[in-house]
Design an enzyme around this catalytic site. Structure first.
Site, PDB file in Angstrom:
ATOM      1  N   ASN A  86      -0.753   1.985   5.048  1.00 57.87           N
ATOM      2  CA  ASN A  86      -1.690   1.015   4.494  1.00 57.87           C
ATOM      3  C   ASN A  86      -2.184   0.123   5.629  1.00 57.87           C
ATOM      4  OD1 ASN A  86      -1.218   1.965   1.872  1.00 57.87           O
ATOM      5  ND2 ASN A  86       0.546   0.617   1.608  1.00 57.87           N
ATOM      6  N   HIS A  99       3.818   0.903   9.585  1.00 58.79           N
ATOM      7  CA  HIS A  99       4.885   1.684   8.945  1.00 58.79           C
ATOM      8  C   HIS A  99       4.280   2.819   8.142  1.00 58.79           C
ATOM      9  CE1 HIS A  99       3.801  -1.808   6.486  1.00 58.79           C
ATOM     10  NE2 HIS A  99       3.977  -1.039   5.425  1.00 58.79           N
TER      11      HIS A  99
END
Ligand code: 5GP
Ligand code: ZN
Length: 113
Positions: A86, A99
């Site tokens: 994201n 991440h």
């Protein structure tokens, strides 16, 4: 050090780690959205995908391969899984250390909400 994931990497905040090596760390998401929900982070602090430079390419590649390996180890290779980054507000990013989410164990919807 204010970054949450840097603190997890440093061991200052506990996390359920599932893998680590000299370049990356993988741990279970604290609020899992599927039966398997692992986060894979580079040890180097990079806030968002927008901040990636060429030198980060090897570790990003290793993160993706590690996500595939963890999914395969748990028997999800054939039925499938999702791996997603994201980025910023519209992407739904809430922790500003790059991440990779790896989710498996249920049928995931597309398009995402
Ligand atoms: P993002 O929304 O930035 O793409 O994803 C951040 C993820 O980090 C979320 O899925 C959230 O549940 C997870 N998370 C937030 N705080 C913690 C924490 O302290 N420990 C762990 N293991 N995961 C966290
Ligand atoms: Zn960080």
């Amino acid at each position: 050090m204010s970054c949450l994931f840097c603190r997890i990497i440093a061991g200052e905040i506990p996390a359920s780690k599932v893998y680590e090596d000299e370049h990356l760390v993988a741990f279970n998401d604290i609020n899992p959205q599927a039966p398997m929900h692992v986060l894979i982070v580079p040890r180097v602090h990079v806030a968002t995908l927008n901040d990636l430079v060429k030198e980060h390419s090897p570790v990003i590649g290793e993160m993706v391969r590690r996500g595939a390996a963890i999914a395969a180890e748990r028997g999800y290779a054939e039925r499938g899984y999702r791996a997603v980054f994201n980025c910023n507000q519209d992407g739904g990013q809430s922790v500003f250390h790059v991440h990779l989410h790896v989710l498996a164990g249920r049928s995931l919807h597309w398009p995402p909400g």
